[in-house]
Design an enzyme around this catalytic site. Sequence first.
Site, PDB file in Angstrom:
ATOM      1  NE  ARG A   1      -2.781  -1.087   3.500  1.00  0.00           N
ATOM      2  CZ  ARG A   1      -2.419  -0.770   4.949  1.00  0.00           C
ATOM      3  NH1 ARG A   1      -3.670  -0.176   4.420  1.00  0.00           N
ATOM      4  NH2 ARG A   1      -1.440  -0.913   5.758  1.00  0.00           N
TER       5      ARG A   1
ATOM      6  CG  ASN B   1      -3.738  -4.269   3.481  1.00  0.00           C
ATOM      7  OD1 ASN B   1      -3.572  -4.261   2.549  1.00  0.00           O
ATOM      8  ND2 ASN B   1      -3.135  -3.984   4.467  1.00  0.00           N
TER       9      ASN B   1
END
Length: 89
Positions: A18, A36
């Site tokens: 990320r 996520n």
Amino acid sequence: MKAVKIIASGIVQGVGFRWAVAKKAREFELGGKVRNQANGSVYIEVEGAELVIDEFIDFINQGPIPFAHVKNLQVTTATPQAYHTFYIE
């Protein structure tokens, strides 16, 4: 302006994925978000210039960091949300 939703699966959680996605999106001056998901995948919404979005998708598909391994990438067209920045949820 192009907007897409991306779901990346494989080894994409717990490896800085990320962070790498957000860093590249900001470099490309794209707006959106990354998070996520409970099933182990990563969800991305991104919008910006079409050519830049295509390059961004290629970057993600290659696995943006050494420990990440993208096995599958689902890309669908989305409606622009007028994001002002790119952030991690």
